[in-house]
Design a protein around this motif. Sequence first.
Motif, PDB file in Angstrom:
ATOM      1  N   ARG A 264       0.826  -1.213   0.000  1.00 35.00           N
ATOM      2  CA  ARG A 264       0.000   0.000   0.000  1.00 35.00           C
ATOM      3  C   ARG A 264       0.860   1.263   0.000  1.00 35.00           C
ATOM      4  O   ARG A 264       0.496   2.257  -0.615  1.00 35.00           O
ATOM      5  N   ARG A 265       2.005   1.220   0.666  1.00 37.95           N
ATOM      6  CA  ARG A 265       2.897   2.391   0.706  1.00 37.95           C
ATOM      7  C   ARG A 265       3.519   2.699  -0.653  1.00 37.95           C
ATOM      8  O   ARG A 265       3.997   3.808  -0.868  1.00 37.95           O
ATOM      9  N   LYS A 266       3.494   1.772  -1.557  1.00 41.20           N
ATOM     10  CA  LYS A 266       4.026   2.007  -2.906  1.00 41.20           C
ATOM     11  C   LYS A 266       3.071   2.844  -3.757  1.00 41.20           C
ATOM     12  O   LYS A 266       3.463   3.404  -4.767  1.00 41.20           O
ATOM     13  N   VAL A 267       1.813   2.932  -3.344  1.00 46.03           N
ATOM     14  CA  VAL A 267       0.766   3.571  -4.143  1.00 46.03           C
ATOM     15  C   VAL A 267       0.555   5.008  -3.666  1.00 46.03           C
ATOM     16  O   VAL A 267       0.433   5.268  -2.473  1.00 46.03           O
ATOM     17  N   ALA A 268       0.513   5.946  -4.636  1.00 48.03           N
ATOM     18  CA  ALA A 268       0.304   7.355  -4.314  1.00 48.03           C
ATOM     19  C   ALA A 268      -0.542   8.016  -5.395  1.00 48.03           C
ATOM     20  O   ALA A 268      -0.580   7.558  -6.537  1.00 48.03           O
ATOM     21  N   LEU A 269      -1.208   9.093  -5.016  1.00 48.46           N
ATOM     22  CA  LEU A 269      -1.880   9.927  -6.004  1.00 48.46           C
ATOM     23  C   LEU A 269      -0.815  10.773  -6.694  1.00 48.46           C
ATOM     24  O   LEU A 269       0.002  11.411  -6.033  1.00 48.46           O
ATOM     25  N   PHE A 270      -0.809  10.759  -7.995  1.00 49.30           N
ATOM     26  CA  PHE A 270       0.209  11.427  -8.796  1.00 49.30           C
ATOM     27  C   PHE A 270       0.399  12.895  -8.400  1.00 49.30           C
ATOM     28  O   PHE A 270       1.509  13.343  -8.137  1.00 49.30           O
ATOM     29  N   LEU A 271      -0.674  13.675  -8.349  1.00 51.89           N
ATOM     30  CA  LEU A 271      -0.535  15.108  -8.089  1.00 51.89           C
ATOM     31  C   LEU A 271      -0.256  15.450  -6.631  1.00 51.89           C
ATOM     32  O   LEU A 271       0.191  16.553  -6.337  1.00 51.89           O
ATOM     33  N   GLU A 272      -0.492  14.526  -5.703  1.00 41.92           N
ATOM     34  CA  GLU A 272      -0.096  14.800  -4.324  1.00 41.92           C
ATOM     35  C   GLU A 272       1.411  14.958  -4.223  1.00 41.92           C
ATOM     36  O   GLU A 272       1.908  15.661  -3.363  1.00 41.92           O
ATOM     37  N   THR A 273       2.127  14.330  -5.131  1.00 45.53           N
ATOM     38  CA  THR A 273       3.574  14.455  -5.170  1.00 45.53           C
ATOM     39  C   THR A 273       3.991  15.897  -5.425  1.00 45.53           C
ATOM     40  O   THR A 273       5.020  16.357  -4.959  1.00 45.53           O
ATOM     41  N   VAL A 274       3.156  16.616  -6.155  1.00 41.91           N
ATOM     42  CA  VAL A 274       3.434  18.016  -6.460  1.00 41.91           C
ATOM     43  C   VAL A 274       3.092  18.894  -5.250  1.00 41.91           C
ATOM     44  O   VAL A 274       3.483  20.051  -5.185  1.00 41.91           O
ATOM     45  N   GLY A 275       2.371  18.315  -4.288  1.00 43.31           N
ATOM     46  CA  GLY A 275       1.960  19.077  -3.123  1.00 43.31           C
ATOM     47  C   GLY A 275       0.580  19.681  -3.288  1.00 43.31           C
ATOM     48  O   GLY A 275       0.144  20.487  -2.484  1.00 43.31           O
ATOM     49  N   ASP A 276      -0.127  19.295  -4.340  1.00 43.76           N
ATOM     50  CA  ASP A 276      -1.466  19.816  -4.598  1.00 43.76           C
ATOM     51  C   ASP A 276      -2.495  18.839  -4.037  1.00 43.76           C
ATOM     52  O   ASP A 276      -2.998  17.975  -4.741  1.00 43.76           O
ATOM     53  N   HIS A 277      -2.775  18.964  -2.753  1.00 45.09           N
ATOM     54  CA  HIS A 277      -3.710  18.039  -2.115  1.00 45.09           C
ATOM     55  C   HIS A 277      -5.165  18.438  -2.356  1.00 45.09           C
ATOM     56  O   HIS A 277      -6.061  17.627  -2.234  1.00 45.09           O
ATOM     57  N   LYS A 278      -5.391  19.694  -2.704  1.00 42.84           N
ATOM     58  CA  LYS A 278      -6.757  20.173  -2.938  1.00 42.84           C
ATOM     59  C   LYS A 278      -7.277  19.656  -4.282  1.00 42.84           C
ATOM     60  O   LYS A 278      -8.429  19.260  -4.409  1.00 42.84           O
ATOM     61  N   ASN A 279      -6.437  19.655  -5.296  1.00 48.30           N
ATOM     62  CA  ASN A 279      -6.818  19.193  -6.635  1.00 48.30           C
ATOM     63  C   ASN A 279      -5.914  18.044  -7.035  1.00 48.30           C
ATOM     64  O   ASN A 279      -5.141  18.150  -7.971  1.00 48.30           O
ATOM     65  N   ALA A 280      -6.008  16.940  -6.299  1.00 49.18           N
ATOM     66  CA  ALA A 280      -5.054  15.854  -6.466  1.00 49.18           C
ATOM     67  C   ALA A 280      -5.381  14.910  -7.620  1.00 49.18           C
ATOM     68  O   ALA A 280      -4.706  13.913  -7.792  1.00 49.18           O
ATOM     69  N   GLU A 281      -6.378  15.223  -8.411  1.00 51.33           N
ATOM     70  CA  GLU A 281      -6.726  14.337  -9.514  1.00 51.33           C
ATOM     71  C   GLU A 281      -6.311  14.939 -10.849  1.00 51.33           C
ATOM     72  O   GLU A 281      -6.551  16.114 -11.113  1.00 51.33           O
ATOM     73  N   VAL A 282      -5.704  14.105 -11.676  1.00 52.42           N
ATOM     74  CA  VAL A 282      -5.427  14.494 -13.060  1.00 52.42           C
ATOM     75  C   VAL A 282      -6.717  14.214 -13.828  1.00 52.42           C
ATOM     76  O   VAL A 282      -7.170  13.072 -13.888  1.00 52.42           O
ATOM     77  N   PRO A 283      -7.350  15.239 -14.412  1.00 56.25           N
ATOM     78  CA  PRO A 283      -8.616  15.008 -15.117  1.00 56.25           C
ATOM     79  C   PRO A 283      -8.428  14.093 -16.327  1.00 56.25           C
ATOM     80  O   PRO A 283      -7.389  14.125 -16.981  1.00 56.25           O
ATOM     81  N   ASP A 284      -9.424  13.274 -16.568  1.00 59.10           N
ATOM     82  CA  ASP A 284      -9.374  12.364 -17.709  1.00 59.10           C
ATOM     83  C   ASP A 284      -9.781  13.136 -18.969  1.00 59.10           C
ATOM     84  O   ASP A 284     -10.911  13.595 -19.075  1.00 59.10           O
TER      85      ASP A 284
END
Length: 149
Positions: A100-120
Amino acid sequence: MKILMVCLGNICRSPLAEGIMKTKVPENFVIDSAGTISMHEGEHPDKRAIQTAANHGIDISRQRSRPVTRADFETFDKMYCMDIDVYADVVSKAENATERRKVALFLETVGDHKNAEVPDPYWGDMKDFEDVFQLLEKGCNAIIEQILK
């Protein structure tokens, strides 16, 4: 370092992220992409994703869609998910806390926790693909900065 980029169908966001990341990391890195569904398995990325990448000098035309597998948890050090639903699907396949620790939201890495989704961009137009490309480039740069510290 082995990194897996994950989206829903592995034909838009994750192939773009894979292509961008491959242009930025040392050759000894392994970068791949996958989807949480197998609907597009074996298909090339969406033509709009291929064109958007090509507009930036990146060739993703030979990539093929594949679903996330159990083996990915053993193979990859990090698995970056493009949105919360994809994240939940991937985490549900993990068998323990280490996986589970290997899995992350891509944009949280950028520090953007408010908009952490990359739109499809699948249902959008070329501008949507370009906007996603720019988000992915920003995210890839942040990931590399963290990894190479």
